[in-house]
Design a protein around this motif. Structure first.
Motif, PDB file in Angstrom:
ATOM      1  N   PHE B 152       0.817  -1.219   0.000  1.00  0.00           N
ATOM      2  CA  PHE B 152       0.000   0.000   0.000  1.00  0.00           C
ATOM      3  C   PHE B 152       0.851   1.270   0.000  1.00  0.00           C
ATOM      4  O   PHE B 152       0.364   2.337   0.372  1.00  0.00           O
ATOM      5  N   TYR B 153       2.110   1.150  -0.431  1.00  0.00           N
ATOM      6  CA  TYR B 153       3.011   2.308  -0.376  1.00  0.00           C
ATOM      7  C   TYR B 153       2.420   3.538  -1.063  1.00  0.00           C
ATOM      8  O   TYR B 153       2.427   4.643  -0.538  1.00  0.00           O
ATOM      9  N   LYS B 154       1.899   3.310  -2.267  1.00  0.00           N
ATOM     10  CA  LYS B 154       1.340   4.397  -3.065  1.00  0.00           C
ATOM     11  C   LYS B 154       0.211   5.096  -2.308  1.00  0.00           C
ATOM     12  O   LYS B 154       0.167   6.325  -2.233  1.00  0.00           O
ATOM     13  N   GLU B 155      -0.684   4.335  -1.748  1.00  0.00           N
ATOM     14  CA  GLU B 155      -1.836   4.904  -1.042  1.00  0.00           C
ATOM     15  C   GLU B 155      -1.394   5.608   0.240  1.00  0.00           C
ATOM     16  O   GLU B 155      -1.917   6.666   0.590  1.00  0.00           O
ATOM     17  N   LEU B 157       1.537   6.969   0.735  1.00  0.00           N
ATOM     18  CA  LEU B 157       2.224   8.201   0.328  1.00  0.00           C
ATOM     19  C   LEU B 157       1.221   9.315   0.040  1.00  0.00           C
ATOM     20  O   LEU B 157       1.304  10.400   0.618  1.00  0.00           O
TER      21      LEU B 157
END
Lengths: 247, 287
Positions: B152-155, B157
């Motif tokens: 879930f890195y993108k979310e 961030l």
């Protein structure tokens, strides 16, 4: 012409006090619309309720004939600059790259083509040379251009901007308004919350004049007259009559 | 130093302690980045204290303290959110109200259990006494937390940087918040044996802040913070073993020392560079 935004009987309140009272209007596609009105008139509130970022008490909002929930990825939102943490560890190009996220879906990472597209958007707003800087190192106008580039990167049908010209230098303001007019001319719908009356008639071709209720909506020539503006601003200048309000 | 390495080869308990504290250094460092960037340092402190009653209940019921701790940690996070959303009480105040209440109930529950030695270890950590089962709990939690953050890195961030944009394009920002709170609870549980409840907040915010002074990219910050967390853990464990000091305290002070170094010497943010820049500016005006 297709209907871009339709608002019917919109009521919004904060902690019991009303912010928007029975607002209805319809915006057609391909317009550059300014939302104007005195402080506390509910301009940002209107923008946020169009995006369903705040809960509405009553009324209906449709974006391109559908509910906003179905259209979210088709709408780009540029928030007020004051709502951003400018010390966040993120570079200019990575900020623009965020604009590609809505169309990526969960789990997926931006690809090379997405990165190239983000750079293209940054070039369009004229600050590609600063792409590796941390966003806080830019001037206010450059920061605003970064956020416009991020909106462009999303390839939306509609752009919502909240006070994009506050604290922005002249060059940036010109760049931004030129791009917004270009977007309108290719058929996109652009809605801008704006508080500086002096340029409103140059920038927009339609105006929404708001003071908790909808005072007037329509073409600039129709709304931007001393009589109509006086209806919204008279409460703020109690000593003036409608005709005396200078534009 | 050689003694420490010899002992490490020789003693199983020290190996377990090292593995556990390295994992704690990594996950506290990584989750801590999101905690400080979202302005939730106080929340980190709150959740770590709030696991105490859960740990006590788990001991009473004879189950792994993991379950009770997660339960009371998440319940406290929900309670904090509920109070600040449904009253005029500000968020930091509702944090203060809820976590002290949870912590106080924890103290009473543990007193009722009549085993004060456990309380001391839970509060201050005792990594040299870590049991195999606890080491495995820490490792599994660690892997779960790291995989979650990777996925879930993108979310994480976008919702940390600009939650309005995240909400505008349809991310469930509130779910993300509570998910992060759950991860935070898990990290606290994993850190109980190493640094203890009272000091875990330091492992969450100090290495992350050190990393924050050293980079302008989130992913670099995550790696740096994890690395600094690990380094602090190893130095702290060495000092704890060699001088017979509480492991939580030595690990935290090692992290603080690294922070001070970065605070003074960081190439862009450090004190020295700030002084030099100011001096140069003055010089240029004087000319």
């Amino acid at each position: 012409m297709k209907t871009a935004i339709s608002v019917k009987d919109l009521f919004v309140s904060y902690h019991g006090s009303e912010a928007l009272n029975n607002v209805s209007f319809t915006v057609n596609e391909g317009n550059l619309v300014g939302i104007i009105g005195p402080n506390g008139a509910g301009k940002s509130t209107l923008l946020k309720s169009l995006l369903n970022l705040i809960s509405i008490d009553k009324g209906e909002v449709q974006i391109l004939g559908k509910s906003i929930k179905e259209m979210r990825t088709k709408v780009a939102y540029v928030p007020q600059r004051s709502n951003i943490d400018w010390d966040f560890p993120i570079t200019v190009i990575d900020t623009v790259l965020l604009g590609t996220y809505p169309n990526l879906g969960i789990f997926k990472r931006p690809k090379k083509s997405d990165k190239a597209w983000a750079l293209e958007c940054l070039e369009k707003v004229g600050i590609a040379e600063f792409r590796h800087r941390q966003i806080g190192e830019l001037s206010g106008g450059q920061q605003q251009r970064v956020f416009l580039a991020r909106a462009l990167a999303q390839k939306p049908d509609m752009y919502f901007l909240d006070e994009p010209f506050v604290g922005v230098d002249v060059t940036s303001e010109e760049t931004i308004i030129t791009i917004l007019k270009e977007l309108r001319d290719i058929g996109k719908t652009v809605v801008v919350v704006h508080h500086d009356l002096s340029k409103a008639s140059d920038y927009f071709n339609e105006l929404i004049l708001l003071n908790k209720e909808l005072i007037e909506y329509g073409a600039v020539e129709k709304v931007f007259t001393p009589e109509v503006l006086g209806k919204a601003y008279s409460n703020h200048f109690p000593s003036m009559t409608a005709v005396e309000v200078k534009i | 130093m050689m003694n420490f390495i010899d002992a490490l080869m020789q003693y199983g308990f020290l190996q377990k302690a090292l593995i556990t504290s390295i994992m704690v250094g990594i996950i506290c460092g990584v989750i801590g980045c999101f905690i400080i960037l979202r302005g939730m340092a106080l929340m980190g402190d709150a959740i770590s204290h709030a696991v105490l009653p859960g740990v006590a209940i788990s001991y009473m019921l004879g189950i792994n303290f993991f379950f009770g701790a997660v339960l009371t940690g998440v319940l406290t996070a929900l309670g904090i959110g509920f109070i600040s959303q449904n009253s005029r009480i500000k968020n930091d105040v509702s944090i203060g109200i809820m976590f002290t209440a949870a912590f106080a109930s924890g103290i009473i529950l543990i007193t009722l259990m009549k085993s004060s030695t456990d309380l001391y270890h839970i509060l201050f950590g005792n990594v040299l006494a870590v049991r195999p089962s606890e080491m495995w709990t820490t490792l599994f939690i660690g892997i779960f937390v790291l995989v979650s953050i990777y996925v879930f890195y993108k979310e994480l961030l976008v919702s940390s940087f600009d939650s309005t944009m995240a909400a505008a394009y349809g991310l469930p920002t509130r779910v993300i918040h509570y998910f992060l709170m759950t991860l935070l609870t898990l990290v606290t549980v994993a850190s109980l044996q190493t640094v203890g409840i009272i000091l875990v907040v330091a492992m969450l915010i100090t290495p992350a802040s050190t990393a924050y002074l050293l980079t302008n990219r989130l992913w670099v910050m995550l790696y740096l913070s994890a690395g600094i967390g690990v380094l602090s853990s190893i130095i702290g464990l060495y000092l704890s073993f060699t001088y017979n000091l509480a492991s939580g305290a030595t690990i935290v002070l090692a992290a603080t020392a690294l922070f001070i170094v970065a605070f003074i010497f960081s190439p862009k943010q450090g004190l020295i560079w700030r002084w030099i820049r100011k001096f140069r500016k003055r010089e240029s005006y004087a000319r």
